[in-house]
Write an enzyme that holds these catalytic residues in place. Structure first.
Site, PDB file in Angstrom:
ATOM      1  N   TYR A  77       3.893  -6.601  16.977  1.00  0.00           N
ATOM      2  CA  TYR A  77       4.099  -5.766  15.784  1.00  0.00           C
ATOM      3  C   TYR A  77       4.925  -4.532  16.143  1.00  0.00           C
ATOM      4  O   TYR A  77       5.957  -4.235  15.515  1.00  0.00           O
ATOM      5  CB  TYR A  77       2.745  -5.356  15.186  1.00  0.00           C
ATOM      6  CG  TYR A  77       2.859  -4.251  14.169  1.00  0.00           C
ATOM      7  CD1 TYR A  77       3.471  -4.468  12.943  1.00  0.00           C
ATOM      8  CD2 TYR A  77       2.374  -2.965  14.442  1.00  0.00           C
ATOM      9  CE1 TYR A  77       3.601  -3.445  12.015  1.00  0.00           C
ATOM     10  CE2 TYR A  77       2.504  -1.939  13.527  1.00  0.00           C
ATOM     11  CZ  TYR A  77       3.112  -2.181  12.318  1.00  0.00           C
ATOM     12  OH  TYR A  77       3.242  -1.164  11.411  1.00  0.00           O
ATOM     13  N   TYR A 124       0.825  -1.226   0.000  1.00  0.00           N
ATOM     14  CA  TYR A 124       0.000   0.000   0.000  1.00  0.00           C
ATOM     15  C   TYR A 124       0.857   1.272   0.000  1.00  0.00           C
ATOM     16  O   TYR A 124       0.865   2.031  -0.984  1.00  0.00           O
ATOM     17  CB  TYR A 124      -0.937  -0.078   1.205  1.00  0.00           C
ATOM     18  CG  TYR A 124      -1.778   1.135   1.464  1.00  0.00           C
ATOM     19  CD1 TYR A 124      -2.427   1.818   0.432  1.00  0.00           C
ATOM     20  CD2 TYR A 124      -1.951   1.605   2.769  1.00  0.00           C
ATOM     21  CE1 TYR A 124      -3.215   2.927   0.694  1.00  0.00           C
ATOM     22  CE2 TYR A 124      -2.740   2.706   3.038  1.00  0.00           C
ATOM     23  CZ  TYR A 124      -3.363   3.363   2.002  1.00  0.00           C
ATOM     24  OH  TYR A 124      -4.139   4.457   2.274  1.00  0.00           O
TER      25      TYR A 124
HETATM   26  N1  UFG Z   1     -12.203   0.067  13.881  1.00  0.00           N
HETATM   27  C1  UFG Z   1     -13.534  -0.203  14.084  1.00  0.00           C
HETATM   28  N2  UFG Z   1     -14.151  -1.106  13.264  1.00  0.00           N
HETATM   29  C2  UFG Z   1     -13.493  -1.764  12.265  1.00  0.00           C
HETATM   30  C3  UFG Z   1     -12.114  -1.498  12.069  1.00  0.00           C
HETATM   31  C4  UFG Z   1     -11.499  -0.567  12.901  1.00  0.00           C
HETATM   32  O1  UFG Z   1     -14.183   0.359  14.971  1.00  0.00           O
HETATM   33  O2  UFG Z   1     -14.111  -2.594  11.598  1.00  0.00           O
HETATM   34  C5  UFG Z   1     -11.553   1.046  14.722  1.00  0.00           C
HETATM   35  C6  UFG Z   1     -10.365   0.493  15.491  1.00  0.00           C
HETATM   36  O3  UFG Z   1     -10.786  -0.080  16.701  1.00  0.00           O
HETATM   37  C7  UFG Z   1      -9.531   1.748  15.677  1.00  0.00           C
HETATM   38  C8  UFG Z   1      -9.841   2.607  14.446  1.00  0.00           C
HETATM   39  O4  UFG Z   1     -11.042   2.057  13.912  1.00  0.00           O
HETATM   40  O5  UFG Z   1      -9.961   2.445  16.800  1.00  0.00           O
HETATM   41  C9  UFG Z   1      -8.773   2.519  13.388  1.00  0.00           C
HETATM   42  O6  UFG Z   1      -8.504   1.140  13.151  1.00  0.00           O
HETATM   43  P1  UFG Z   1      -7.552   0.629  11.973  1.00  0.00           P
HETATM   44  O7  UFG Z   1      -7.504  -0.844  12.067  1.00  0.00           O
HETATM   45  O8  UFG Z   1      -7.959   1.247  10.683  1.00  0.00           O
HETATM   46  O9  UFG Z   1      -6.184   1.288  12.357  1.00  0.00           O
HETATM   47  P2  UFG Z   1      -5.309   1.109  13.689  1.00  0.00           P
HETATM   48  O10 UFG Z   1      -5.254   2.458  14.339  1.00  0.00           O
HETATM   49  O11 UFG Z   1      -5.721  -0.027  14.515  1.00  0.00           O
HETATM   50  O12 UFG Z   1      -3.983   0.673  12.993  1.00  0.00           O
HETATM   51  C10 UFG Z   1      -3.042   1.550  12.487  1.00  0.00           C
HETATM   52  C11 UFG Z   1      -2.484   1.017  11.176  1.00  0.00           C
HETATM   53  C12 UFG Z   1      -1.977  -0.383  11.384  1.00  0.00           C
HETATM   54  C13 UFG Z   1      -0.940  -0.319  12.464  1.00  0.00           C
HETATM   55  C14 UFG Z   1      -1.497   0.331  13.710  1.00  0.00           C
HETATM   56  C15 UFG Z   1      -0.474   0.515  14.738  1.00  0.00           C
HETATM   57  O13 UFG Z   1      -3.471   1.048  10.203  1.00  0.00           O
HETATM   58  O14 UFG Z   1      -1.440  -0.905  10.209  1.00  0.00           O
HETATM   59  O15 UFG Z   1      -2.024   1.598  13.413  1.00  0.00           O
HETATM   60  O16 UFG Z   1      -0.928   1.301  15.774  1.00  0.00           O
HETATM   61  F1  UFG Z   1      -0.516  -1.546  12.786  1.00  0.00           F
END
Ligand code: UFG
Length: 328
Positions: free
Chosen positions: A140, A11
């Site tokens: 990770y 990506y």
């Molecule tokens: N979320 C939902 N529903 C979903 C998916 C996500 O409510 O179906 C929420 C998650 O709980 C989080 C927010 O949306 O609060 C963002 O979630 P993402 O999975 O899009 O992103 P993250 O913040 O968890 O992850 C990001 C990067 C990852 C990385 C991570 C490290 O996208 O690749 O930060 O902190 F590993």
């Protein structure tokens, strides 16, 4: 400059590769396609290989007379890293050490490395400056932090010049609509919400609404993938042997999960049903970057500082490629 992009079929790597090529650099993508997509790579650019394949890697570095490496090749799923840490230590750490050794033996002394906000864990200070203690809460984040330490040691001992760029939430797609986000399985919020708008999912699940935030849902800093790519180009221009750079890449504004869903409703015109489910393991309540340092030192100015503009680019990609690179 002649640049090898490890993980350039993924990506952030694929978007950065396009920007590098547009800026006049000569680029080669080195990728095993385990998570990346051939369709994300410009024709004639792909060298398919493993980072652990030292002979191949060294021959590429030598024959292409590579001057700098950008390293995006990593697994990025927090949940998966908890269930199967061995894969993460192997892929994100051992493979990276192989890359560093190949670079050292050929004499390539410039590296831009994809690090992450996940190295901070659950910081007490928001927004998060770079000198916040790095205390990851999952494998990770640990793998990325260990690599950062290795880079500092390589810089001190072997004169490696590197930039560790700590991404917050990479999002959006190329404004051209030609490349975008396609993770299998998808776990990121914005693409999942847009799959609801495409009719591929019934609803979006909100992982917890009992966090200590104004609307109870998690707050994140969504930074456009092309702005991340531009930061790589700026960092590269500052790299000299022995130089150590560490920057947060985030817009510096936080949006809750509910605000993201609302932005997607506005952009798509779809009602996007949402249901609240229990929290997902390992989610910090709030992650927002203090990006003062990269703005001041590299003069980085994110072009996408409005969430809806970022979502619009993602929507253009998903609407024209509803099955991702399978449609490319
Ligand atoms: N979320 C939902 N529903 C979903 C998916 C996500 O409510 O179906 C929420 C998650 O709980 C989080 C927010 O949306 O609060 C963002 O979630 P993402 O999975 O899009 O992103 P993250 O913040 O968890 O992850 C990001 C990067 C990852 C990385 C991570 C490290 O996208 O690749 O930060 O902190 F590993």
């Amino acid at each position: 400059m002649r640049i090898m992009i490890a993980g350039g079929a993924g990506y952030v790597g694929s978007h950065t590769t396009r920007l590098l090529a547009e800026a006049g650099h000569e680029t080669w993508v080195y990728d095993n396609l385990s998570r990346g997509h051939q369709g994300a790579v410009l024709p004639g650019q792909l060298i398919r290989g493993e980072l652990e394949d030292r002979p191949l890697l060294e021959s590429v570095l030598r024959e292409k007379r590579i001057e700098a490496v950008m390293h995006f090749a990593a697994f990025i799923e927090v949940g998966e890293s908890v269930v199967d840490p061995a894969r993460y230590y192997q892929n994100n750490l051992v493979a990276t050490l192989s890359l560093l050794e190949a670079m050292r033996s050929v004499g390539v002394q410039r590296l831009v490395f994809s690090s992450t906000a996940a190295t901070y864990g659950e910081p007490e200070t928001i927004p998060i400056p770079e000198d916040t203690p790095q205390k990851p809460i999952n494998p990770y984040g640990f793998t990325k932090l260990v690599v950062e330490h290795a880079l500092a040691d390589y810089a001190a001992a072997y004169n490696l010049g590197y930039a560790a760029l700590r991404y917050f939430n990479a999002s959006g797609a190329s404004p051209s609509g030609q490349i975008g986000e396609d993770h299998r399985p998808e776990s990121h919020l914005i693409p999942l919400v847009l799959q609801v708008a495409l009719g591929q999912r019934k609803e979006i699940r909100i992982f917890g609404d009992d966090f200590p935030t104004p609307d109870g849902t998690c707050i994140r800093d969504y930074v456009h993938v092309n702005d991340i790519g531009q930061a790589h180009i700026l960092a590269l221009s500052r790299l000299e042997p022995g130089v150590q750079l560490k920057y947060n890449l985030g817009v510096g504004q936080g949006f809750s999960v509910r605000q993201v869903i609302d932005a997607c409703r506005t952009v798509t015109g779809h009602p996007i049903p949402a249901v609240v489910t229990p929290r997902r393991d390992g989610d910090a309540p709030v992650l927002i970057a203090d990006s003062t340092k990269v703005r001041e030192e590299l003069h980085w100015v994110p072009q996408f500082d409005q969430l809806e503009a970022t979502v619009e680019t993602a929507w253009r990609w998903h609407r024209s490629h509803p099955h991702g690179y399978a449609d490319a």
